[in-house]
Design a protein around this motif. Sequence first.
Motif, short mmCIF file in Angstrom:
data_model
loop_
_atom_site.label_atom_id
_atom_site.label_comp_id
_atom_site.label_asym_id
_atom_site.label_seq_id
_atom_site.Cartn_x
_atom_site.Cartn_y
_atom_site.Cartn_z
N GLN A 31 0.75 -1.07 -0.50
CA GLN A 31 -0.07 0.01 -0.08
C GLN A 31 1.12 1.28 0.02
OE1 GLN A 31 -2.63 0.18 2.89
NE2 GLN A 31 -3.80 -1.89 2.40
N ASN A 32 0.45 2.32 -0.72
CA ASN A 32 0.94 3.56 -0.51
C ASN A 32 0.29 4.24 0.28
OD1 ASN A 32 -1.23 5.13 -0.96
ND2 ASN A 32 -1.02 4.85 -3.25
N ALA A 33 1.68 5.72 0.31
CA ALA A 33 1.27 5.99 2.00
C ALA A 33 0.09 6.82 2.20
CB ALA A 33 2.07 7.49 1.78
N ALA A 34 -0.65 6.93 1.59
CA ALA A 34 -1.82 7.40 1.30
C ALA A 34 -2.93 6.99 1.36
CB ALA A 34 -2.66 7.96 -0.60
N GLN A 35 -2.78 5.75 0.77
CA GLN A 35 -4.11 4.53 1.61
C GLN A 35 -3.09 3.85 2.73
OE1 GLN A 35 -2.16 1.61 -1.56
NE2 GLN A 35 -4.35 1.85 -2.51
N ALA A 40 -5.44 6.36 5.45
CA ALA A 40 -6.51 6.74 5.40
C ALA A 40 -6.83 4.96 6.81
CB ALA A 40 -6.88 6.13 4.28
N GLY A 41 -6.31 4.06 6.43
CA GLY A 41 -6.26 2.66 7.40
C GLY A 41 -6.23 3.51 8.84
N TYR A 42 -4.49 3.59 8.63
CA TYR A 42 -4.66 4.17 10.16
C TYR A 42 -5.91 5.24 10.65
CZ TYR A 42 0.41 3.23 9.59
OH TYR A 42 1.60 2.60 8.73
N ARG A 91 -0.40 5.09 19.50
CA ARG A 91 -0.40 5.79 20.53
C ARG A 91 -1.02 7.54 20.34
NH1 ARG A 91 2.88 3.26 23.45
NH2 ARG A 91 4.48 4.29 23.27
N ARG A 92 -0.80 7.25 19.14
CA ARG A 92 -0.93 9.22 18.73
C ARG A 92 -2.02 8.67 17.45
NH1 ARG A 92 4.48 10.26 18.54
NH2 ARG A 92 4.46 9.18 15.59
N TRP A 93 -2.01 8.31 17.37
CA TRP A 93 -3.69 7.63 16.14
C TRP A 93 -4.72 7.44 16.88
CZ3 TRP A 93 -4.43 8.95 10.99
CH2 TRP A 93 -3.32 9.70 10.34
N LEU A 94 -4.54 6.64 17.40
CA LEU A 94 -5.61 5.82 18.48
C LEU A 94 -6.48 7.84 19.53
CD1 LEU A 94 -4.68 2.71 20.46
CD2 LEU A 94 -6.61 3.08 18.20
N LYS A 95 -5.41 8.56 20.11
CA LYS A 95 -5.73 9.82 20.79
C LYS A 95 -6.29 11.01 19.22
CE LYS A 95 -1.70 9.75 23.10
NZ LYS A 95 -1.43 10.91 24.45
#
Length: 84
Positions: A7-11, A14-16, A61-65
């Motif tokens: 997957q590329n960075a954009a994908q 988006a998943g994160y 952790r940052r993404w979850l917040k």
Amino acid sequence: MDDVVMQNAAQLLAGYRQRRLSPVEVMCAVLDRITKLDPAVNAFCALDEERALKAASDSERRWLKGESCGPLDGVPVSVKDLVA
């Protein structure tokens, strides 16, 4: 779902955002691929798996917040050894 290492960075980002992917999951997949393929291609002269997994865990952790630290937070990168 496609293999995360393709997957590329954009994908990935988006998943994160959608919590379909995690930076730790992606980093583990990348490290697994390196382990399997590098003996044949010899592309890596140094690999710090512990540091990579720590960075992925911090990113997760940052993404979850909902507080990513930048536009590419959690996207794995490799740096060519000719770059200082």
